[in-house]
Design a protein around this motif. Structure first.
Motif, PDB file in Angstrom:
ATOM      1  N   SER A   6       0.918  -1.425  -0.064  1.00 48.79           N
ATOM      2  CA  SER A   6      -0.041   0.037   0.092  1.00 48.79           C
ATOM      3  C   SER A   6       0.928   1.241  -0.046  1.00 48.79           C
ATOM      4  N   ARG A   8       1.772   4.986   1.126  1.00 47.15           N
ATOM      5  CA  ARG A   8       1.205   6.224   2.334  1.00 47.15           C
ATOM      6  C   ARG A   8       1.263   7.400   1.495  1.00 47.15           C
ATOM      7  N   ASN A  88      -2.918   4.599   1.977  1.00 44.64           N
ATOM      8  CA  ASN A  88      -3.257   4.994   3.203  1.00 44.64           C
ATOM      9  C   ASN A  88      -2.862   6.436   3.530  1.00 44.64           C
ATOM     10  N   GLY A 155      -6.701  -2.722  14.711  1.00 47.18           N
ATOM     11  CA  GLY A 155      -6.711  -2.417  13.329  1.00 47.18           C
ATOM     12  C   GLY A 155      -5.915  -3.002  12.555  1.00 47.18           C
ATOM     13  N   ARG A 156      -4.529  -3.389  13.021  1.00 44.55           N
ATOM     14  CA  ARG A 156      -3.531  -3.998  12.352  1.00 44.55           C
ATOM     15  C   ARG A 156      -4.327  -5.682  12.090  1.00 44.55           C
ATOM     16  N   MET A 158      -7.206  -6.568  11.942  1.00 43.23           N
ATOM     17  CA  MET A 158      -8.336  -6.592  11.116  1.00 43.23           C
ATOM     18  C   MET A 158      -7.899  -6.491   9.682  1.00 43.23           C
ATOM     19  N   HIS A 159      -6.984  -5.468   9.230  1.00 39.93           N
ATOM     20  CA  HIS A 159      -6.183  -5.387   7.972  1.00 39.93           C
ATOM     21  C   HIS A 159      -5.680  -6.679   7.494  1.00 39.93           C
ATOM     22  N   GLU A 160      -4.905  -7.296   8.505  1.00 43.09           N
ATOM     23  CA  GLU A 160      -4.252  -8.411   7.900  1.00 43.09           C
ATOM     24  C   GLU A 160      -5.197  -9.614   7.729  1.00 43.09           C
ATOM     25  N   ILE A 162      -8.467  -9.159   6.340  1.00 41.83           N
ATOM     26  CA  ILE A 162      -8.999  -8.751   5.152  1.00 41.83           C
ATOM     27  C   ILE A 162      -7.951  -8.930   4.231  1.00 41.83           C
ATOM     28  N   ASP A 163      -6.636  -8.401   4.361  1.00 44.05           N
ATOM     29  CA  ASP A 163      -5.723  -8.855   3.139  1.00 44.05           C
ATOM     30  C   ASP A 163      -5.449 -10.379   2.990  1.00 44.05           C
ATOM     31  N   GLU A 166      -8.706 -11.147   0.949  1.00 45.45           N
ATOM     32  CA  GLU A 166      -8.682 -10.598  -0.768  1.00 45.45           C
ATOM     33  C   GLU A 166      -7.604 -11.255  -1.431  1.00 45.45           C
ATOM     34  N   HIS A 187     -16.109  -1.798   5.039  1.00 42.26           N
ATOM     35  CA  HIS A 187     -15.710  -0.422   5.556  1.00 42.26           C
ATOM     36  C   HIS A 187     -15.660  -0.136   7.014  1.00 42.26           C
TER      37      HIS A 187
END
Length: 195
Positions: A6, A8, A88, A155-156, A158-160, A162-163, A166, A187
């Motif tokens: 991603s 930044r 980001n 947050g980290r 959850m992102h991991e 979802i990644d 995906e 979202h």
């Protein structure tokens, strides 16, 4: 996509370039398609090709998208792709000047408004989806008592998660497993509040 990481976005000019309603919609459509022409994207966002081409060039000027090499057969139309896995935006990059603070907030509100509109369209068409999609979709609100460090960790994670989903979905799709696949929006917001 050129980069599997991603990007930044930390400069005001790029933030302003991205913070246009049509450019956000185009970036989202291009991210989903992975590669597309201005004509294809114009059809998706219901705008003139010339206007879409202009805004795609603006996104490219700031390195948010790039030309997709090896696409097309006649060379008459340019293909585009996102330049990174995603974008980001961090508060600390825009908190040192009033204009940066205001622009960051405005871009965040615009993005949120587009998320709301996307979800409203789903709600309006809810019954048109197959039962398995209606059952699989979800909307949840969680209220927790956390420290800033705990919220950042959540947050980290959850992102991991979802990644992983995906990446697995894209790999299966590229291997030919396309049956029953749809675009899915997730979202996520995590923020402090006081009652």
């Amino acid at each position: 996509m050129a980069s599997n990481d991603s990007r930044r976005v930390s400069d005001l000019d790029t933030l302003k370039a991205f913070g246009h309603p049509l450019r956000m919609r185009l970036y989202r459509a291009l991210y989903i398609a992975r590669r597309a022409t201005a004509s294809q994207l114009a059809e998706q966002v219901d705008e003139q090709v010339s206007l879409v081409s202009y805004h795609l060039r603006k996104l490219a000027d700031h390195g948010l998208i790039e030309a997709a090499e090896g696409q097309g057969t006649d060379g008459r139309e340019r293909w585009w792709q996102p330049a990174s896995k995603g974008l980001n935006f961090h508060d600390e990059d825009f908190s040192d000047a009033p204009e940066k603070v205001a622009t960051h907030a405005a871009v965040g509100r615009l993005s949120f408004d587009q998320h709301i509109e996307l979800y409203r369209r789903f709600l309006d068409a809810h019954q048109a989806w197959q039962p398995e999609w209606r059952s699989a979709s979800f909307a949840s609100e969680y209220l927790a008592r956390l420290t800033a460090e705990e919220l950042a960790g959540l947050g980290r994670e959850m992102h991991e998660l979802i990644d992983r989903y995906e990446a697995a979905g894209r790999a299966r799709e590229e291997a030919g497993d396309t049956e029953g696949r749809e675009n899915v929006a997730l979202h996520l917001y995590g923020f402090p509040f006081r009652t």
